[in-house]
Every structure is written in structure tokens, then in C-alpha cells.
Design a protein around this motif. Structure first.
Motif, mmCIF file in Angstrom:
data_model
loop_
_atom_site.group_PDB
_atom_site.id
_atom_site.type_symbol
_atom_site.label_atom_id
_atom_site.label_comp_id
_atom_site.label_asym_id
_atom_site.label_seq_id
_atom_site.Cartn_x
_atom_site.Cartn_y
_atom_site.Cartn_z
ATOM 1 N N GLN A 210 -6.290 -7.118 -4.808
ATOM 2 C CA GLN A 210 -5.321 -5.944 -4.806
ATOM 3 C C GLN A 210 -5.424 -4.873 -3.643
ATOM 4 O OE1 GLN A 210 -3.432 -5.395 -7.459
ATOM 5 N NE2 GLN A 210 -3.874 -7.576 -7.777
ATOM 6 N N PRO A 211 -4.420 -4.000 -3.448
ATOM 7 C CA PRO A 211 -4.444 -3.122 -2.336
ATOM 8 C C PRO A 211 -5.429 -2.099 -2.265
ATOM 9 C CG PRO A 211 -2.571 -2.300 -3.664
ATOM 10 C CD PRO A 211 -3.407 -3.839 -4.353
ATOM 11 N N TYR A 212 -6.409 -2.368 -1.815
ATOM 12 C CA TYR A 212 -7.735 -1.390 -1.929
ATOM 13 C C TYR A 212 -8.120 -1.023 -0.297
ATOM 14 C CZ TYR A 212 -12.485 -0.308 -3.864
ATOM 15 O OH TYR A 212 -13.502 0.273 -4.339
ATOM 16 N N PRO A 213 -8.094 0.168 -0.134
ATOM 17 C CA PRO A 213 -7.497 1.426 -1.049
ATOM 18 C C PRO A 213 -5.777 1.387 -1.216
ATOM 19 C CG PRO A 213 -7.646 2.251 1.249
ATOM 20 C CD PRO A 213 -8.168 0.547 1.424
ATOM 21 N N ILE A 214 -5.395 1.987 -2.321
ATOM 22 C CA ILE A 214 -4.019 2.171 -2.328
ATOM 23 C C ILE A 214 -3.437 3.205 -1.257
ATOM 24 C CG2 ILE A 214 -2.224 3.142 -4.063
ATOM 25 C CD1 ILE A 214 -4.395 2.718 -6.282
ATOM 26 N N VAL A 215 -3.902 4.189 -0.962
ATOM 27 C CA VAL A 215 -3.146 5.060 0.122
ATOM 28 C C VAL A 215 -3.913 4.454 1.366
ATOM 29 C CG1 VAL A 215 -2.905 7.353 0.892
ATOM 30 C CG2 VAL A 215 -3.539 6.888 -1.504
ATOM 31 N N ALA A 216 -3.078 3.844 2.362
ATOM 32 C CA ALA A 216 -3.665 3.277 3.517
ATOM 33 C C ALA A 216 -2.414 3.192 4.298
ATOM 34 C CB ALA A 216 -3.956 1.678 3.187
ATOM 35 N N PRO A 217 -1.850 4.523 4.699
ATOM 36 C CA PRO A 217 -0.920 4.508 6.116
ATOM 37 C C PRO A 217 -1.585 4.386 7.186
ATOM 38 C CG PRO A 217 -1.518 6.791 5.347
ATOM 39 C CD PRO A 217 -2.364 5.897 4.573
ATOM 40 N N LEU B 116 -7.624 5.363 7.177
ATOM 41 C CA LEU B 116 -8.078 5.805 8.401
ATOM 42 C C LEU B 116 -7.470 7.245 8.515
ATOM 43 C CD1 LEU B 116 -6.808 2.509 10.299
ATOM 44 C CD2 LEU B 116 -9.177 3.106 9.377
ATOM 45 N N ALA B 117 -8.062 8.035 9.539
ATOM 46 C CA ALA B 117 -7.603 9.091 10.120
ATOM 47 C C ALA B 117 -7.909 9.179 11.817
ATOM 48 C CB ALA B 117 -8.567 10.374 9.389
ATOM 49 N N ASP C 29 9.513 8.584 14.733
ATOM 50 C CA ASP C 29 10.414 8.038 15.467
ATOM 51 C C ASP C 29 11.060 7.008 14.963
ATOM 52 O OD1 ASP C 29 10.372 10.027 17.452
ATOM 53 O OD2 ASP C 29 8.961 9.004 18.529
ATOM 54 N N ARG C 30 10.462 6.031 14.276
ATOM 55 C CA ARG C 30 10.643 4.773 13.248
ATOM 56 C C ARG C 30 9.782 5.021 12.204
ATOM 57 N NH1 ARG C 30 9.917 0.281 17.700
ATOM 58 N NH2 ARG C 30 11.007 1.723 18.750
ATOM 59 N N LEU C 31 10.053 3.908 11.305
ATOM 60 C CA LEU C 31 9.032 3.823 9.955
ATOM 61 C C LEU C 31 8.013 2.689 10.147
ATOM 62 C CD1 LEU C 31 12.064 3.893 7.519
ATOM 63 C CD2 LEU C 31 10.487 5.842 7.862
ATOM 64 N N TYR C 32 6.827 2.975 9.925
ATOM 65 C CA TYR C 32 5.959 2.089 9.685
ATOM 66 C C TYR C 32 5.299 1.934 8.388
ATOM 67 C CZ TYR C 32 5.851 2.855 14.453
ATOM 68 O OH TYR C 32 6.201 3.050 16.001
ATOM 69 N N LEU C 33 4.870 0.636 7.723
ATOM 70 C CA LEU C 33 4.358 0.360 6.300
ATOM 71 C C LEU C 33 3.448 -0.852 6.488
ATOM 72 C CD1 LEU C 33 6.926 -1.484 4.103
ATOM 73 C CD2 LEU C 33 7.722 -0.439 6.559
ATOM 74 N N ARG C 34 2.748 -0.958 5.366
ATOM 75 C CA ARG C 34 1.965 -2.010 4.983
ATOM 76 C C ARG C 34 2.149 -2.699 3.744
ATOM 77 N NH1 ARG C 34 -3.236 -3.141 6.929
ATOM 78 N NH2 ARG C 34 -3.033 -4.844 5.353
ATOM 79 N N THR C 35 2.654 -3.952 3.668
ATOM 80 C CA THR C 35 2.582 -4.735 2.608
ATOM 81 C C THR C 35 1.135 -5.422 2.523
ATOM 82 O OG1 THR C 35 3.474 -6.664 3.603
ATOM 83 C CG2 THR C 35 4.885 -5.009 2.717
ATOM 84 N N HIS D 143 0.843 -1.202 0.027
ATOM 85 C CA HIS D 143 -0.056 -0.099 0.086
ATOM 86 C C HIS D 143 0.887 1.181 0.129
ATOM 87 C CE1 HIS D 143 -3.755 -2.138 1.065
ATOM 88 N NE2 HIS D 143 -2.997 -2.901 1.622
ATOM 89 N N ASP D 144 0.615 2.461 -0.364
ATOM 90 C CA ASP D 144 0.999 3.714 -0.120
ATOM 91 C C ASP D 144 0.857 3.979 1.132
ATOM 92 O OD1 ASP D 144 1.984 6.280 -0.188
ATOM 93 O OD2 ASP D 144 0.537 7.080 -1.763
ATOM 94 N N SER D 145 1.773 3.615 1.944
ATOM 95 C CA SER D 145 1.436 3.593 3.500
ATOM 96 C C SER D 145 2.588 4.119 4.460
ATOM 97 C CB SER D 145 1.027 2.179 3.748
ATOM 98 O OG SER D 145 2.201 1.104 3.636
ATOM 99 N N LEU D 146 3.976 4.572 3.941
ATOM 100 C CA LEU D 146 5.063 4.827 4.763
ATOM 101 C C LEU D 146 4.791 6.049 5.610
ATOM 102 C CD1 LEU D 146 7.638 3.546 4.914
ATOM 103 C CD2 LEU D 146 8.509 5.470 3.683
ATOM 104 N N VAL D 147 5.129 5.841 7.052
ATOM 105 C CA VAL D 147 4.864 6.762 7.851
ATOM 106 C C VAL D 147 6.222 6.790 8.622
ATOM 107 C CG1 VAL D 147 3.605 7.270 10.094
ATOM 108 C CG2 VAL D 147 2.413 6.286 8.253
#
Length: 423
Positions: free
Chosen positions: A164-171, A218-219, A134-140, A127-131
Motif C-alpha cells: 500500500q502507499p506508505y506513507p499516504i502523504v508523499a509529495p 520528505l522535506a 511551473d508544472r505538475l508532479y505526482l506519485r503513483t 500517493h497524496d503527492s501532487l505538487v
């Protein structure tokens, strides 16, 4: 590896030639200071940072090669480093999902970490998910991961995505020691929203939904996580960040990511016509609604007393309190319906297609946030991430579908009519 930078070209050209031809000096250069922590800037997805983004002629200060696997993702920036999540692979091929770290000023790759490798017959594996927090978080597609800022893999929490990654943007939401994500993709209920300890990855809580189908981006704000749902029993559910307890829910034809601004939720809605609605986040009452055709992935930005979003091939600025139109930009050039506006200080950025030019290239526009007046532009590509720029002082970073990561700055010095220094 990065391509040659304009700074390297300048050094090779020579100081004497520069002194004879220097012009186009636009002020102080980029400092690269500041943080852009996630797609949408913050957990509330406001899209606003108090940074001084580039204006004037926007030029490529450096470019770096990244994997061109789908989807293109949004870079994040902290402490002079640009982080980027990309995947090598496609249908019928193994997927190697990696995070790379680049020097924010020079574009050199500092490190690259393989997060996961999977033999999967899907088009995408992340997913477009990088955060960065203090460290990095991401979703495969199969898990939520945490990495150190040096690229060491810290923990993995399994949480699947179907198809498929639905939604694409999912940090993930990352706040107050908790990281929250969801089971994305079209699937048969129950749907799950899960929270883990942000430091250790150990489970904190999980909430299931039997009557809702597709959770979206999410928000979060002030200890509440907002979960929008598509189709079926569509609407928004508010959960307590620490416990997962349900605070309230509202039924609405949601069709896009939610932005939180004070006591208001800005929500894209499906219908005839499609619309953006301002909703009281405590009662669910609709305060105003403005129609406009848009892309499902596109979100809303809020800065001060203005709301910005892309619809009807235009960038629209509306009053936050009433929804009244203040100004618009487009449809010539045609603003991307998949673009989420980014606001840095008093400048808002939009991506627009020039259909009259060969190849129909995209240009990134810097517009005055108050008036919509053009304050700069620069050519990028036909394809750029839907989540917009990451902006720090004097520089913007964007991923392209062609397998490139760009740093864009204002032209500071030109030599023989060519911009060779961007700060």
C-alpha cells in the motif's frame, strides 16, 4: 462535473429579490489569487501561507465530483486553477489514475488527464503527492510523473512502492531544478532516495540505505533534503539536494513527517508518551519535547513564533522557542488526530468532529492564530484529507473521502436565510 454553484442560484433568483433580502455581508469577496503548491504548502512543510483565508460562516461555494478511491488527496492551487489527483479503482479492478484541473472560482472542470492505468489488486494506486511548480508532479505506486499545466504528460521516472502507499502523504521535493522522491512502502532494504532533473526526468542521483526500513514524507530547505525513517535504525538523514551526498544523520524514534523552520526540525516521535520534538537541524540536539497522542500521518505547522499540531483530540499552539503551551482548542469538539493544521495569514484551520450530532459530522474551524478564538466554522463531512486545506485569498479547497472536492468561502450575501454568494 461540478454541481450548481451558489453564484448560478443567485443569478436565477434575481437581483430584485436579492436587494430585498440581502444581509450577512461580511466584506470583500474572494480573489482566488495566490499559490498553494503542495501538501504542507512548501518543501519545508511549514503549512503557512501569507494569504487571507475565509473566516465567519464557512460555506460551500462549489463542489465537484472526483473519484472516491483511496487515499483522498490534497488539492493544489496556482493562477486561478485547482489541481486534483484521484484514482478510480479498488481491489480486483483496474486503476485509472488521473489529474483534473478545475476553475478556482466556478468549479468547472477544465481538463482531465489519464496519467496511468494498472491492473493491480491493491486498494490504492497513488500517493497524496501532487505538487505544482511551473508544472505538475505526482506519485503513483510505480513512478514519478510530470505534467504540463495544460495536462500534457511530459515524462515518467519509474520508482516503485511496495504494497500500500506508505506513507499516504508523499509529495516529491521540487527545488532548484531537481525533483526528489523515495521508494515507499514496507520493503526489505535497500531503500532508495532518487533525484531527477525536474524538467526532463533524467536521473541525477540515487542514494541507497541498507540499514533503514521505511522512509517517510520528505522535506527540504536551503539545499538540504531531510529523509525521516521509521523502525529499525530510525531517525533523520540529511542529503545534499544537488548531489545526494550525506550531510549528517541522527537516531530518533521518528513517527511522522518532518517540518523545517529555520535551524530547527519539528519531528513527531514514537514512545511512551508520544511527542513532538524541536531538534537542532545541524547538531541533532533536542531543544524541547512536548507529549501528545497523535496520528502518524499528521504533521506540524509553523507560523512566526508559534507551532501548531493536533494531539489528544485538541489543536495545540506552542511557543516555537520553548515548546510552552499558548492555547488549545478541543477536545469538545474532538479535533481530528489525522489533521495537519494549515495557517493562512493570522488564521489557523482545524477539522473537528461533532459527536453529539447525528452522523458525527466534521466541521472546519477557523481560529485566531494568536489566541485560539473561533473566527468561523462550517460543516464539511465525516471524512476529509489528512493533509488539510489548500488556501488562497478568500477561499479554501479540500478533498473529501466521499468523492467530492469542495471550495469553502465566507458567506458574503444571504437570501431568505440561505447563503447564496460567497464573494
Amino acid at each position: 462535473m461540478s454541481h450548481a454553484t451558489r453564484r448560478q442560484f443567485l443569478a436565477a433568483f434575481g437581483a430584485s429579490a436579492l436587494s430585498a433580502t440581502a444581509g450577512c455581508v461580511s466584506g470583500s469577496g474572494a480573489t482566488y489569487e495566490g499559490t498553494w503548491s503542495r501538501p504542507g504548502f512548501d518543501d519545508a512543510r511549514t503549512g503557512f501561507a501569507p494569504a487571507s483565508g475565509p473566516t465567519g460562516p464557512l460555506t460551500v461555494a462549489w463542489r465537484a465530483d472526483v473519484f472516491d478511491g483511496y487515499p483522498t488527496t490534497s488539492p493544489v492551487v496556482a493562477d486561478g486553477v485547482v489541481y486534483y489527483h484521484h484514482t478510480r479503482g479498488g481491489r480486483g479492478h483496474p486503476h485509472e489514475s488521473v489529474v483534473s484541473a478545475f476553475d478556482a472560482a466556478a468549479g468547472t472542470e477544465r481538463w482531465r488527464t489519464i496519467v496511468s492505468v494498472a491492473d493491480d489488486d491493491e486498494l490504492a494506486y497513488h500517493h497524496d503527492s501532487l505538487v505544482v511548480a511551473d508544472r505538475l508532479y505526482l506519485r503513483t505506486l510505480e513512478a514519478l510523473y510530470a505534467l504540463s499545466l495544460d495536462g500534457d504528460r511530459l515524462w515518467r521516472h519509474p520508482i516503485p512502492t511496495t504494497a500500500q502507499p506508505y506513507p499516504i502523504v508523499a509529495p516529491p521535493v521540487v527545488a532548484d531544478g531537481v525533483a526528489v522522491t523515495a521508494t515507499y512502502g514496507e520493503r526489505t532494504p535497500p531503500i532508495g532516495v532518487a533525484a531527477v532533473d525536474a524538467e526532463t526526468g533524467t536521473p541525477r542521483w540515487r542514494v541507497g540505505f541498507n540499514s533503514r526500513q521505511i522512509p517517510w514524507t520528505l522535506a527540504a530547505s536551503e539545499g538540504i533534503v531531510y529523509v525521516p525513517f521509521f523502525e529499525g535504525n530510525a531517525g533523520v538523514v540529511a542529503l545534499d539536494l544537488q548531489s545526494g551526498g550525506r550531510e549528517w544523520s541522527v537516531s530518533l524514534p521518528v513517527e511522522g513527517p518532518v517540518t523545517v523552520a529555520g535551524d530547527t526540525l519539528l519531528i513527531p516521535l514514537d514512545g511512551d508518551p508520544e511527542a513532538i520534538a524541536a531538534v537542532d537541524r545541524r547538531t541533532g540536539a533536542v531543544r524541547w519535547r512536548a507529549s501528545g497522542v497523535r496520528h502518524t500521518e499528521a504533521g506540524v505547522a509553523v507560523a512566526g513564533d508559534r507551532v501548531y499540531y493536533c494531539a489528544d483530540r485538541m489543536l495545540l499552539a506552542r511557543r516555537f522557542d520553548t515548546g510552552d503551551l499558548v492555547w488549545s482548542f478541543g477536545p469538545t469538539p474532538r479535533v481530528s488526530l489525522g489533521w495537519t493544521p494549515v495557517v493562512a495569514g493570522n488564521v489557523v484551520y482545524a477539522l473537528a468532529e461533532h459527536r453529539a450530532e447525528n452522523g458525527r459530522p466534521n466541521y472546519l474551524y477557523a481560529l485566531d492564530a494568536a489566541s485560539g478564538r473561533v473566527r468561523g466554522s462550517g460543516r464539511v463531512s465525516r471524512s476529509a484529507t489528512v493533509s488539510g486545506l489548500a488556501v488562497v485569498d478568500g477561499a479554501g479547497y479540500v478533498g473529501l473521502g466521499s468523492g467530492e472536492l469542495l471550495c469553502l468561502e465566507a458567506c458574503d450575501v444571504s437570501v431568505l436565510g440561505r447563503c447564496v454568494r460567497n464573494g
